[in-house]
Design a protein around this motif. Structure first.
Motif, short mmCIF file in Angstrom:
data_model
loop_
_atom_site.label_atom_id
_atom_site.label_comp_id
_atom_site.label_asym_id
_atom_site.label_seq_id
_atom_site.Cartn_x
_atom_site.Cartn_y
_atom_site.Cartn_z
N GLY A 62 0.82 -1.20 0.00
CA GLY A 62 0.00 0.00 0.00
C GLY A 62 0.85 1.25 0.00
O GLY A 62 1.89 1.34 -0.67
N ILE A 63 0.45 2.23 0.80
CA ILE A 63 1.14 3.52 0.80
C ILE A 63 2.55 3.43 1.39
O ILE A 63 3.39 4.30 1.14
CB ILE A 63 0.30 4.57 1.57
N LEU A 64 2.83 2.35 2.14
CA LEU A 64 4.18 2.20 2.70
C LEU A 64 5.23 2.01 1.61
O LEU A 64 6.43 2.16 1.87
CB LEU A 64 4.22 1.03 3.69
N ARG A 65 4.80 1.70 0.39
CA ARG A 65 5.74 1.61 -0.73
C ARG A 65 6.47 2.93 -0.95
O ARG A 65 7.59 2.96 -1.45
CB ARG A 65 5.00 1.25 -2.03
N TYR A 66 5.83 4.03 -0.60
CA TYR A 66 6.38 5.37 -0.89
C TYR A 66 7.03 6.01 0.33
O TYR A 66 7.33 7.20 0.33
CB TYR A 66 5.26 6.27 -1.43
N LEU A 67 7.24 5.21 1.37
CA LEU A 67 7.73 5.77 2.63
C LEU A 67 9.10 6.41 2.48
O LEU A 67 9.37 7.48 3.03
CB LEU A 67 7.76 4.67 3.70
N ASP A 68 9.99 5.78 1.73
CA ASP A 68 11.35 6.32 1.58
C ASP A 68 11.35 7.68 0.88
O ASP A 68 12.11 8.58 1.25
CB ASP A 68 12.23 5.34 0.80
N VAL A 69 10.48 7.81 -0.12
CA VAL A 69 10.39 9.08 -0.86
C VAL A 69 9.89 10.18 0.07
O VAL A 69 10.43 11.30 0.09
CB VAL A 69 9.46 8.93 -2.08
N LYS A 92 4.77 6.62 11.07
CA LYS A 92 5.67 5.63 10.47
C LYS A 92 7.04 6.26 10.17
O LYS A 92 8.08 5.62 10.35
CB LYS A 92 5.08 5.06 9.17
N LEU A 93 7.01 7.48 9.71
CA LEU A 93 8.27 8.17 9.43
C LEU A 93 9.09 8.37 10.70
O LEU A 93 10.32 8.27 10.69
CB LEU A 93 8.00 9.53 8.78
N LYS A 94 8.40 8.64 11.80
CA LYS A 94 9.08 8.81 13.08
C LYS A 94 9.77 7.51 13.48
O LYS A 94 10.93 7.51 13.91
CB LYS A 94 8.06 9.23 14.16
N ARG A 95 9.07 6.38 13.31
CA ARG A 95 9.67 5.10 13.65
C ARG A 95 10.80 4.73 12.70
O ARG A 95 11.81 4.14 13.10
CB ARG A 95 8.59 4.01 13.64
N LEU A 96 10.63 5.09 11.43
CA LEU A 96 11.69 4.84 10.45
C LEU A 96 12.94 5.64 10.81
O LEU A 96 14.07 5.14 10.73
CB LEU A 96 11.19 5.20 9.05
N GLU A 97 12.73 6.89 11.22
CA GLU A 97 13.85 7.74 11.60
C GLU A 97 14.54 7.19 12.85
O GLU A 97 15.77 7.19 12.92
CB GLU A 97 13.32 9.16 11.89
N GLU A 98 13.77 6.71 13.79
CA GLU A 98 14.36 6.15 15.01
C GLU A 98 15.18 4.90 14.71
O GLU A 98 16.23 4.66 15.29
CB GLU A 98 13.25 5.81 16.02
N SER A 99 14.68 4.08 13.76
CA SER A 99 15.39 2.84 13.42
C SER A 99 16.70 3.11 12.70
O SER A 99 17.66 2.36 12.83
CB SER A 99 14.50 1.92 12.56
N THR A 100 16.76 4.22 11.93
CA THR A 100 17.99 4.55 11.21
C THR A 100 19.07 5.07 12.15
O THR A 100 20.26 5.08 11.80
CB THR A 100 17.72 5.61 10.12
#
Length: 413
Positions: A310-317, A403-411
């Protein structure tokens, strides 16, 4: 030493016929993955399992699964002696006697005898063991030819996955050179294990792949903790449906766990394509699914294909844009501050609530709280942040920013 009457049979077809003449019972010879190599003649009263095996050129999946459940395959793998098998009517299997064909401690095939009256004597069982001994050299030659061919296939697979072929015509020419059937459609599939894949596990993987009857596995290669495959429609089907690939992924992980106790395997597929030069794209999509499942296991539970993201495909962009702008959602900042000051977990509550499509009952179960408690928290969140959780745009914005917040924390880890 007793002379083996089967030496000099010439090939597996002659061996099967000679054994039938001596035992007066129909015979089939299979490789270790239950693919039919040769079979003798039989009368009109043979059982359905044998007929279906001959028609399909392999043992039906339901028969294989039942033989595993009954412990019969395991017994054949662990010992050299013939195994008597009582008929199993619901899968169309009559009385059998089977023996493994071995090279040292490794099973490389099986001989199955339809023993309708369960009457094979000890002397006849000795003949069956001799036939298995005689079949070994022929199976080893078949295995060597397959291994050489497989090495050529793996080189081709890496060429596909590295994007070496830019046109469909170039890929099709390579298929013809390798005498391979060109699939009408296909997808790349990746399975990721928790540890490096040993030779023993690789053999088990090959067994599951070759006994599956959901998709055709055109190529596969093992790289450290991953298996990379190209799958196409099974048998005579013209197109590959995404649901068939998903069923195959579920089948593989389930079979590896049930039969070999290999747990926590992640499986994912890229999109289904018809253009052969898009294999690299499908492979990259499958890798992206694995990456996101590892970062968002609860949100992507049950997801196995790229379109399902779904929309998570575009998370990196979106993440890249957010990083450039330095934007932080004000509602999230307020909740982070409030939770820190009051030792609450309202931000987690909000994320679970949105993940469950604002379903209070489902979200309360995940959070292990009463629905009334959750309703109170949602009202408190709305009062603190001044957001409208009935507004689709606001909810979607919050979902992505969480989701972006969690992605940022994981990086940062």
């Amino acid at each position: 030493m007793e002379e083996n009457p089967f030496w000099g049979s010439g090939n597996l077809e002659n061996l099967a016929d000679n054994l039938r003449d001596m035992l007066h019972c129909p015979v089939t010879i299979e490789d270790v993955n239950h693919r039919l190599l040769s079979y003798s003649s039989h009368d009109s009263h043979t059982d359905p399992a044998r007929i279906n095996t001959i028609i399909q050129r392999r043992v039906p999946e339901k028969v294989i699964n039942r033989l595993w459940q009954e412990g019969i395959i395991l017994k054949l793998m662990q010992g050299e002696e013939p195994v008597r098998i009582d008929g199993i009517e619901d899968i169309g299997l009559g009385n059998r006697v089977a023996v493994s064909i071995r090279k040292n401690n490794e099973v490389i095939g099986y001989i199955w005898v339809v023993d309708e009256e369960a009457r094979l004597s000890d002397e006849q069982l000795k003949l069956l063991k001799m036939a298995a001994d005689s079949a070994r050299s022929e199976l080893l030659q078949i295995h060597a030819r397959k291994k050489k061919k497989q090495e050529g296939y793996q080189d081709f697979l890496w060429q596909l996955l590295s994007g070496r072929f830019t046109t469909r015509e170039a890929v099709e020419e390579k298929f013809r050179q390798l005498n391979l059937e060109i699939p009408a459609s296909y997808a790349a599939v990746v399975f990721k294990f928790k540890e490096d894949i040993s030779n023993k596990i690789e053999q088990r993987i090959g067994y599951i792949l070759k006994t599956n009857q959901h998709v055709s596995v055109s190529f596969f290669v093992v790289v450290q903790r991953e298996i990379i495959l190209i799958v196409s429609p099974y048998m005579n089907k013209q197109t590959l449906a995404e649901k068939e690939v998903s069923r195959f992924i579920h089948f593989f992980t389930e079979e590896m766990e049930e039969k070999f106790n290999a747990q926590n395997i992640l499986g994912a597929s890229g999109s289904v394509y018809e253009e052969l030069n898009k294999a690299v794209k499908s492979y990259q999509e499958a890798q992206e699914v694995i990456r996101l499942i590892e970062r968002f296991p609860s949100e992507l539970k049950g997801v196995s294909s790229y379109p399902e993201l779904g929309i998570l495909r575009y998370l990196d962009v979106i993440f890249e844009k957010k990083s450039k702008e330095g934007y932080e959602h004000p509602a999230i900042e307020k909740l982070v501050k409030y939770d820190k000051q009051n030792k609450t977990n309202l931000l987690e509550t909000l994320e679970v609530y949105i993940n469950n499509d604002s379903n209070v009952n489902d979200a309360a179960k995940v959070l292990h709280v009463h629905m009334n408690t959750l309703n109170y928290r949602i009202k408190r969140i709305a009062a603190i942040t001044d957001i409208n959780l009935k507004n689709t745009n606001e909810k979607m914005s919050l979902y992505l920013d969480l989701k972006l917040k969690r992605l940022e924390e994981s990086t940062r880890l």
